[in-house]
Design a protein around this motif. Structure first.
Motif, short mmCIF file in Angstrom:
data_model
loop_
_atom_site.label_atom_id
_atom_site.label_comp_id
_atom_site.label_asym_id
_atom_site.label_seq_id
_atom_site.Cartn_x
_atom_site.Cartn_y
_atom_site.Cartn_z
N LEU A 187 0.83 -1.21 0.00
CA LEU A 187 0.00 0.00 0.00
C LEU A 187 0.86 1.26 0.00
O LEU A 187 0.42 2.31 -0.43
CB LEU A 187 -0.94 0.02 1.21
N LYS A 188 2.09 1.12 0.47
CA LYS A 188 3.00 2.28 0.50
C LYS A 188 3.76 2.42 -0.82
O LYS A 188 4.53 3.34 -1.01
CB LYS A 188 4.04 2.10 1.61
N TYR A 189 3.53 1.48 -1.71
CA TYR A 189 4.30 1.35 -2.95
C TYR A 189 4.49 2.68 -3.68
O TYR A 189 5.60 3.11 -3.96
CB TYR A 189 3.55 0.36 -3.85
N VAL A 190 3.39 3.36 -3.95
CA VAL A 190 3.43 4.55 -4.78
C VAL A 190 4.34 5.62 -4.18
O VAL A 190 5.20 6.18 -4.85
CB VAL A 190 2.02 5.10 -5.00
N SER A 191 4.20 5.83 -2.87
CA SER A 191 4.97 6.91 -2.25
C SER A 191 6.47 6.61 -2.25
O SER A 191 7.29 7.51 -2.13
CB SER A 191 4.49 7.16 -0.83
N GLN A 192 6.83 5.34 -2.37
CA GLN A 192 8.26 5.00 -2.29
C GLN A 192 8.93 4.86 -3.66
O GLN A 192 10.12 4.62 -3.73
CB GLN A 192 8.43 3.70 -1.52
N CYS A 193 8.16 4.98 -4.73
CA CYS A 193 8.72 4.74 -6.06
C CYS A 193 9.96 5.57 -6.34
O CYS A 193 10.96 5.06 -6.82
CB CYS A 193 7.70 5.05 -7.14
#
Ligand code: GDP
Ligand code: ADP
Length: 206
Positions: A187-193
């Motif tokens: 769920l945190k994927y996008v912010s860590q890209c």
């Protein structure tokens, strides 16, 4: 290129149930694959080369170190273990999620290289239960079990450096906890890209 996949690192003292939990997790989660490490340890009864580990002798392992083929390696319980670049880098570049089952020394090296890696430590419910599990597993002799019990004290003291600590008392509860950690990271994927791409660029992996 795709955004690099998530990297999960699972460490535990020998016998805590790490391999059983990761195996069960992989059966539930088709987006996750496990990295196959190299080791100088001799294969146990049912183990197959290329399935649980790549079994190599010490000179071959040391030659791989010299050639810079490992992301991390460490001596554990008297044997050498390492994660080859080959084992994970292509899969991460394809955007796949990868889990590493490695010891705390390797976990901390991976965190240095991949700041976004999620470090998960599995604890047994007690020292007595840890010994019982090593005995019940029936794979190691008395001396090997004693070395593992002694090393377990040092390993457990490292749990505080990990992002998550899961107690493997009831297997199904621990498996649920592990699944939850994996899902929450996705769920945190996008912010860590962005951060992930920067790490890969710095390592010349792009
Ligand atoms: N640093 C590092 N540790 C590893 C690697 N592969 C396995 N280990 C660790 O080596 C230790 C011994 O593993 P193993 O001989 O399979 O015994 P087990 O943990 O009792 O099943 C465990 O803590 C593993 O997590 C690796 O590639 N790198
Ligand atoms: N929650 C649990 N309760 C009881 N036994 C367990 C539990 N989790 C794992 N085991 C058993 O403990 C032994 C050690 O587990 P294993 O997954 O091989 O540990 P590790 O990979 O951490 O060395 C195995 O026989 C396994 O079936």
């Amino acid at each position: 290129m795709e955004t690099p996949g998530n990297l999960f690192v699972v460490a535990a003292p020998s016998g805590a149930g790490k391999s059983s939990l990761v195996k069960a997790l992989l059966e539930l989660d088709s987006h996750l694959s496990v990295s196959i490490s190299h080791t100088t340890r001799k294969p146990r009864g049912q183990e197959q080369n290329g399935r649980e580990y790549w079994f190599v002798d010490e000179s071959e392992f040391r030659a791989m170190i010299e050639r810079g083929e490992f992301f991390e390696w460490a001596q554990v319980h008297g044997n050498l273990y390492g994660t080859s670049r080959k084992a994970i880098h292509e899969r991460l570049l394809r955007g796949e999620d990868v889990v590493l089952e490695i010891d705390y020394q390797g976990a901390l090296q991976i965190k240095q290289l991949f700041a976004y890696a999620v470090l998960i430590f599995i604890l047994p419910p007690s020292w007595d239960e840890l010994r019982q599990r090593l005995l019940r597993r029936g794979e190691d002799g008395h001396d090997v079990i004693e070395v593992r019990m002694q090393n377990a004290r040092v390993e457990v003291a490292q749990a505080r450096h990990f992002d998550f600590v899961i107690i493997n008392h009831l297997f199904e509860t621990a498996l649920f906890d592990l699944k939850t950690v994996v899902h929450s990271q996705r769920l945190k994927y996008v912010s860590q890209c962005r951060n992930r791409s920067q790490v890969f660029a710095a390592l010349d992996l792009l």
